[in-house]
Design a protein around this motif. Sequence first.
Motif, PDB file in Angstrom:
ATOM      1  N   GLN A  28     -30.957  34.345  -9.042  1.00  0.00           N
ATOM      2  CA  GLN A  28     -31.503  35.006 -10.230  1.00  0.00           C
ATOM      3  C   GLN A  28     -31.940  36.442  -9.945  1.00  0.00           C
ATOM      4  OE1 GLN A  28     -34.595  32.429 -11.738  1.00  0.00           O
ATOM      5  NE2 GLN A  28     -33.226  30.660 -11.828  1.00  0.00           N
ATOM      6  N   ASN A  29     -31.618  36.922  -8.733  1.00  0.00           N
ATOM      7  CA  ASN A  29     -31.930  38.304  -8.358  1.00  0.00           C
ATOM      8  C   ASN A  29     -33.408  38.641  -8.509  1.00  0.00           C
ATOM      9  OD1 ASN A  29     -29.203  39.002  -7.724  1.00  0.00           O
ATOM     10  ND2 ASN A  29     -28.783  39.175  -9.925  1.00  0.00           N
ATOM     11  N   ILE A  30     -34.271  37.687  -8.148  1.00  0.00           N
ATOM     12  CA  ILE A  30     -35.709  37.942  -8.173  1.00  0.00           C
ATOM     13  C   ILE A  30     -36.037  38.947  -7.061  1.00  0.00           C
ATOM     14  CG2 ILE A  30     -37.999  36.894  -7.943  1.00  0.00           C
ATOM     15  CD1 ILE A  30     -36.449  36.009 -10.421  1.00  0.00           C
ATOM     16  N   PRO A  31     -36.832  39.968  -7.342  1.00  0.00           N
ATOM     17  CA  PRO A  31     -37.189  40.950  -6.303  1.00  0.00           C
ATOM     18  C   PRO A  31     -37.735  40.281  -5.050  1.00  0.00           C
ATOM     19  CG  PRO A  31     -37.949  41.686  -8.456  1.00  0.00           C
ATOM     20  CD  PRO A  31     -37.429  40.292  -8.653  1.00  0.00           C
ATOM     21  N   GLY A  32     -37.419  40.844  -3.904  1.00  0.00           N
ATOM     22  CA  GLY A  32     -37.759  40.239  -2.633  1.00  0.00           C
ATOM     23  C   GLY A  32     -39.226  39.941  -2.440  1.00  0.00           C
ATOM     24  N   ASP A  33     -40.098  40.861  -2.864  1.00  0.00           N
ATOM     25  CA  ASP A  33     -41.523  40.640  -2.662  1.00  0.00           C
ATOM     26  C   ASP A  33     -42.037  39.474  -3.496  1.00  0.00           C
ATOM     27  OD1 ASP A  33     -41.015  42.054  -4.972  1.00  0.00           O
ATOM     28  OD2 ASP A  33     -42.903  43.200  -4.899  1.00  0.00           O
ATOM     29  N   LYS A  34     -41.528  39.337  -4.723  1.00  0.00           N
ATOM     30  CA  LYS A  34     -41.942  38.222  -5.572  1.00  0.00           C
ATOM     31  C   LYS A  34     -41.392  36.901  -5.052  1.00  0.00           C
ATOM     32  CE  LYS A  34     -42.593  40.736  -9.920  1.00  0.00           C
ATOM     33  NZ  LYS A  34     -42.197  40.837 -11.356  1.00  0.00           N
ATOM     34  N   ALA A  35     -40.151  36.913  -4.588  1.00  0.00           N
ATOM     35  CA  ALA A  35     -39.545  35.693  -4.042  1.00  0.00           C
ATOM     36  C   ALA A  35     -40.310  35.233  -2.802  1.00  0.00           C
ATOM     37  CB  ALA A  35     -38.076  35.940  -3.708  1.00  0.00           C
ATOM     38  N   ARG A  36     -40.674  36.178  -1.938  1.00  0.00           N
ATOM     39  CA  ARG A  36     -41.430  35.816  -0.742  1.00  0.00           C
ATOM     40  C   ARG A  36     -42.792  35.249  -1.095  1.00  0.00           C
ATOM     41  NH1 ARG A  36     -38.909  40.470   1.226  1.00  0.00           N
ATOM     42  NH2 ARG A  36     -40.653  41.789   0.567  1.00  0.00           N
ATOM     43  N   LYS A  37     -43.432  35.802  -2.122  1.00  0.00           N
ATOM     44  CA  LYS A  37     -44.743  35.296  -2.530  1.00  0.00           C
ATOM     45  C   LYS A  37     -44.631  33.861  -3.038  1.00  0.00           C
ATOM     46  CE  LYS A  37     -48.660  36.008  -5.634  1.00  0.00           C
ATOM     47  NZ  LYS A  37     -49.553  35.390  -4.614  1.00  0.00           N
ATOM     48  N   VAL A  38     -43.573  33.565  -3.804  1.00  0.00           N
ATOM     49  CA  VAL A  38     -43.368  32.202  -4.301  1.00  0.00           C
ATOM     50  C   VAL A  38     -43.249  31.231  -3.134  1.00  0.00           C
ATOM     51  CG1 VAL A  38     -41.726  30.667  -5.467  1.00  0.00           C
ATOM     52  CG2 VAL A  38     -42.346  32.851  -6.517  1.00  0.00           C
ATOM     53  N   LEU A  39     -42.376  31.546  -2.186  1.00  0.00           N
ATOM     54  CA  LEU A  39     -42.155  30.652  -1.046  1.00  0.00           C
ATOM     55  C   LEU A  39     -43.408  30.571  -0.165  1.00  0.00           C
ATOM     56  CD1 LEU A  39     -38.482  31.544  -0.015  1.00  0.00           C
ATOM     57  CD2 LEU A  39     -39.279  29.616  -1.379  1.00  0.00           C
ATOM     58  N   ASN A  40     -44.064  31.705   0.057  1.00  0.00           N
ATOM     59  CA  ASN A  40     -45.277  31.691   0.881  1.00  0.00           C
ATOM     60  C   ASN A  40     -46.361  30.819   0.271  1.00  0.00           C
ATOM     61  OD1 ASN A  40     -44.061  33.405   2.671  1.00  0.00           O
ATOM     62  ND2 ASN A  40     -45.344  35.184   2.222  1.00  0.00           N
ATOM     63  N   ASP A  41     -46.555  30.920  -1.048  1.00  0.00           N
ATOM     64  CA  ASP A  41     -47.582  30.113  -1.713  1.00  0.00           C
ATOM     65  C   ASP A  41     -47.273  28.624  -1.590  1.00  0.00           C
ATOM     66  OD1 ASP A  41     -48.894  32.403  -2.430  1.00  0.00           O
ATOM     67  OD2 ASP A  41     -48.223  32.399  -4.523  1.00  0.00           O
ATOM     68  N   ILE A  42     -46.010  28.254  -1.767  1.00  0.00           N
ATOM     69  CA  ILE A  42     -45.626  26.847  -1.689  1.00  0.00           C
ATOM     70  C   ILE A  42     -45.759  26.325  -0.263  1.00  0.00           C
ATOM     71  CG2 ILE A  42     -43.705  25.217  -1.934  1.00  0.00           C
ATOM     72  CD1 ILE A  42     -42.721  26.911  -4.288  1.00  0.00           C
ATOM     73  N   ILE A  43     -45.287  27.110   0.708  1.00  0.00           N
ATOM     74  CA  ILE A  43     -45.347  26.666   2.106  1.00  0.00           C
ATOM     75  C   ILE A  43     -46.791  26.569   2.584  1.00  0.00           C
ATOM     76  CG2 ILE A  43     -44.727  27.288   4.475  1.00  0.00           C
ATOM     77  CD1 ILE A  43     -42.190  28.616   3.295  1.00  0.00           C
ATOM     78  N   SER A  44     -47.627  27.522   2.184  1.00  0.00           N
ATOM     79  CA  SER A  44     -49.038  27.480   2.561  1.00  0.00           C
ATOM     80  C   SER A  44     -49.709  26.217   2.016  1.00  0.00           C
ATOM     81  CB  SER A  44     -49.757  28.726   2.035  1.00  0.00           C
ATOM     82  OG  SER A  44     -51.135  28.679   2.339  1.00  0.00           O
ATOM     83  N   THR A  45     -49.384  25.855   0.779  1.00  0.00           N
ATOM     84  CA  THR A  45     -49.944  24.636   0.184  1.00  0.00           C
ATOM     85  C   THR A  45     -49.383  23.395   0.861  1.00  0.00           C
ATOM     86  OG1 THR A  45     -50.133  25.770  -1.952  1.00  0.00           O
ATOM     87  CG2 THR A  45     -50.236  23.362  -1.971  1.00  0.00           C
ATOM     88  N   MET A  46     -48.105  23.413   1.135  1.00  0.00           N
ATOM     89  CA  MET A  46     -47.421  22.261   1.739  1.00  0.00           C
ATOM     90  C   MET A  46     -47.988  21.933   3.118  1.00  0.00           C
ATOM     91  SD  MET A  46     -43.336  21.983   2.440  1.00  0.00           S
ATOM     92  CE  MET A  46     -42.624  20.719   3.505  1.00  0.00           C
ATOM     93  N   PHE A  47     -48.340  22.984   3.899  1.00  0.00           N
ATOM     94  CA  PHE A  47     -48.813  22.784   5.272  1.00  0.00           C
ATOM     95  C   PHE A  47     -50.326  22.967   5.390  1.00  0.00           C
ATOM     96  CE2 PHE A  47     -44.314  23.605   5.764  1.00  0.00           C
ATOM     97  CZ  PHE A  47     -43.944  22.717   6.769  1.00  0.00           C
ATOM     98  N   ASN A  48     -51.030  22.735   4.301  1.00  0.00           N
ATOM     99  CA  ASN A  48     -52.486  22.793   4.334  1.00  0.00           C
ATOM    100  C   ASN A  48     -53.026  21.866   5.426  1.00  0.00           C
ATOM    101  OD1 ASN A  48     -55.139  21.295   3.266  1.00  0.00           O
ATOM    102  ND2 ASN A  48     -55.177  23.413   2.553  1.00  0.00           N
ATOM    103  N   ARG A  49     -53.938  22.366   6.223  1.00  0.00           N
ATOM    104  CA  ARG A  49     -54.395  21.626   7.405  1.00  0.00           C
ATOM    105  C   ARG A  49     -55.007  20.272   7.054  1.00  0.00           C
ATOM    106  NH1 ARG A  49     -59.147  21.078   9.960  1.00  0.00           N
ATOM    107  NH2 ARG A  49     -60.155  22.602   8.597  1.00  0.00           N
TER     108      ARG A  49
END
Length: 309
Positions: A28-49
Motif C-alpha cells: 500500500q506504499n505506506i511511508p517508511g516511518d509510519k510502517a516502522r511505527k506500526v510494526l514497532n508498536d505491535i512487536i513491543s506489545t507482543m514481547f512485553n516482559r
Amino acid sequence: MSVRTLPLLFLNLGGEMLYILDQRLRAQNIPGDKARKVLNDIISTMFNRKFMEELFKPQELYSKKALRTVYDRLAHASIMRLNQASMDKLYDLMTMAFKYQVLLCPRPRDVLLVTFNHLDAIRGFIQDSPTILQQVDETFRQLTETYGRLSAGEFQMIRQTLLSFFQDLHIRVSIFLKDRVQNSNGRFVLPVSGPVPWGTEVPGLIRMFNRKGEEVRKAEFKHGGNYVAAPKEGSFELYGDRVLKLGTNMYSVNRPVETHMSGASKNLASQTQTSSINQARRVILRSYQHPSYSGPAEERGAGSDHGGV
C-alpha cells in the motif's frame, strides 16, 4: 498434550502475522516511518516482559476463540486498523502457514528452529529500536532455557499438540494453491523425497544382527524416493545458521495473497503478475522443500505415522 506448547504457538503465529502486515504495508506504499511505527508498536506489545513471563508458565493451550482474540488485540496495538474481513483473512493465513511448517518439520525438535527463524526475521524489523530488540533477545533466552533441555519425546508431544490444535483446519490459500503445495480440498501436499532428518540415515538398507549384536547380513530395498543426507544441523544459537528454511518470510516477494473458504470463489484473473515474480515466488515456497522433491503425498490423519492432520 504438552503444557510447553503455548509459547511456540504464540510466537510462530505472531511471526507470520508480522510478515503479512509488513507485506501489506509495503503493497500500500505506506511511508517508511509510519510502517516502522506500526510494526514497532505491535512487536513491543507482543514481547512485553510481563506477558512473556506468563506465557512461558506451563499451561494448556488457549482455545481457538481466545487465541484469536489475543491476535485481534495485538494487530490493533498500533495506529493501524483492520476491518473484520481483513482480520479474518490475516488469521487464516497465519494459521495455515504455521500448520504447513509444523507438518514439514523433519524432526519434532525442528519446530524450535522454525521459531528462531521467525525471531530472526522480527529482529530485522526492529534493527533501529534497541529497546524492543532487547525484548526479543530476552524471549530468545527464555526459549533456549525452556526448550534447550527437552528430550526428543517431549518435542514429539509438543508437535502432536500443535497438530491437534490445527486439526480440521483446511482453509485454501492462494499462495499455496498456486505453488501446488495445497490441494483444492485444502489439504497440504507433502514431499516424499528430500533430506532425511539430521542424525538419521538415508533409507534403502536393512541390517540384520545376531544375538551378540554383530551384523551378519545386509539387504537393500527400493524406497521409491530421492532421499539425501541432511547437510548439517541447524544452529540453536542466538545468531546461528538455522539451515532449515521453514519459518522464513515467504511474502518477501510482493505477491497478492487470498484465503478461500469452502464455497467461496475469487476472480484472480485481474491480478497481473510477471513471469519473473512468479518464478521468485515458487523459489521461496519450494525452498521449504528439497529441490529433488519428486512426488506428492497428501497430509494424513492425526493418528498416522507422519503425525499430520
